[in-house]
Motif scaffolding. Structure first.
Motif, PDB file in Angstrom:
ATOM      1  N   ARG A 264       0.799  -1.256  -0.102  1.00  0.00           N
ATOM      2  CA  ARG A 264       0.113   0.035   0.108  1.00  0.00           C
ATOM      3  C   ARG A 264       0.828   1.317  -0.196  1.00  0.00           C
ATOM      4  O   ARG A 264       1.766   1.407   0.721  1.00  0.00           O
ATOM      5  N   ALA A 265       0.552   2.064  -0.975  1.00  0.00           N
ATOM      6  CA  ALA A 265       1.447   3.322  -1.073  1.00  0.00           C
ATOM      7  C   ALA A 265       1.062   4.635  -0.369  1.00  0.00           C
ATOM      8  O   ALA A 265      -0.410   4.679  -0.045  1.00  0.00           O
TER       9      ALA A 265
ATOM     10  N   ARG B 268       5.474   6.092  -1.782  1.00  0.00           N
ATOM     11  CA  ARG B 268       6.303   5.204  -0.971  1.00  0.00           C
ATOM     12  C   ARG B 268       5.591   4.249  -0.251  1.00  0.00           C
ATOM     13  O   ARG B 268       4.210   4.526   0.115  1.00  0.00           O
ATOM     14  N   VAL B 269       6.324   3.317   0.141  1.00  0.00           N
ATOM     15  CA  VAL B 269       5.656   1.909   0.759  1.00  0.00           C
ATOM     16  C   VAL B 269       5.097   2.502   2.340  1.00  0.00           C
ATOM     17  O   VAL B 269       5.824   3.044   3.259  1.00  0.00           O
ATOM     18  N   ALA B 270       3.568   2.375   2.442  1.00  0.00           N
ATOM     19  CA  ALA B 270       3.210   2.657   3.471  1.00  0.00           C
ATOM     20  C   ALA B 270       3.067   1.385   4.589  1.00  0.00           C
ATOM     21  O   ALA B 270       3.041   1.371   5.926  1.00  0.00           O
ATOM     22  N   ALA B 271       2.518   0.376   3.906  1.00  0.00           N
ATOM     23  CA  ALA B 271       2.520  -0.990   4.420  1.00  0.00           C
ATOM     24  C   ALA B 271       2.493  -2.113   3.570  1.00  0.00           C
ATOM     25  O   ALA B 271       2.174  -2.011   2.176  1.00  0.00           O
TER      26      ALA B 271
END
Length: 254
Positions: A164-165, A170-173
């Motif tokens: 999840r971005a 950027r990668v949030a999770a």
């Protein structure tokens, strides 16, 4: 349905008469009124050339070649200048009607244009115009399992790690892929139930992205039937190259 245009008179041989020649086979609605602007071509995506034929023609030929399908209804744009005027494929009727700006409106127009011999409790298929690599054995399995379950769709379980971005991409999770599936087509539902679900979603102002979503909102729980990963949807020019490769393999299989 918002954005829908009045349906024009269906073309092709008399649908009811032809349907009687194919007992036990289902009709398939193909929404093909979209512009496919994300594809970036000068003509609608469904008419982009794929291995010497328009993409839409490959899709219709794959469907018509399926033994379990008895006829096709194609929902076209009202100003469609590219439709080749097909009246039948593989001896099966091809009917047309005017679709809508949104997919759901085109599907609803196609459902309304089905022959009168297709009753409200009869099952119908809906398939994306831009999925030319669907397999006949997948369609047969969808029909067999979907009718028994009261409605179903082809789908593929997620196999890649899912991210999840955030707003900066950027990668949030990292999300769990457990019990996550990608929806494919065809999708299979009773004619009347699907019409009611699509009409209800429109009245509620909900933009549904596939038929299963409309059915879910109406309280149904469609069955997920695993289909081949090769049943890709052509969305970008790069997908055309992959689709041509996959079609060569399907033709080699016969």
């Amino acid at each position: 349905m918002s954005g829908a245009r009045p349906a024009r008179k269906s073309s092709g041989r008399d649908g009811d008469e032809t349907l009687r020649a194919f007992p036990g086979r289902l009709w398939c609605v193909v929404p093909a009124a979209g512009r496919g602007t994300r594809f970036g071509a000068q003509r609608p995506k469904q008419y982009v050339a794929l291995a010497g034929k328009p993409l839409l023609q490959w899709t219709l030929e794959r469907l018509a070649a399926c033994e379990r399908i008895g006829g096709l209804v194609v929902a076209l744009a009202g100003d469609d200048a590219h439709w080749p005027g097909l009246r039948e494929l593989a001896g099966k009727p091809v009917l047309t009607t005017v679709g809508a700006d949104e997919r759901s409106g085109s599907v609803l127009a196609g459902l309304r244009a089905l022959p009168a011999s297709v009753g409200g409790d009869d099952y119908v298929l809906v398939h994306d115009a831009a999925r030319p690599c669907v397999r006949g054995d997948d369609i047969a399995r969808l029909i067999d399992r979907g009718v028994a379950a009261g409605g179903a769709l082809l789908a593929a379980p997620l196999r890649d790690t899912l991210k999840r971005a955030d707003a900066q991409t950027r990668v949030a999770a990292t999300e769990s892929r457990e019990a996550r599936w990608r929806a494919l087509t065809p999708q299979l539902f009773r004619r009347a139930e699907l019409m009611d679900a699509l009409e209800r979603a429109d009245r509620d102002g909900v933009a549904v992205t596939d038929e299963a979503m409309a059915m879910e909102l109406a309280g149904h729980r469609p069955l997920l039937v695993e289909g081949a990963e090769s049943n890709i949807k052509v969305t970008t020019p790069a997908d055309l190259v992959l689709a041509e490769f996959l079609l060569r393999g399907l033709r080699a299989e016969g």
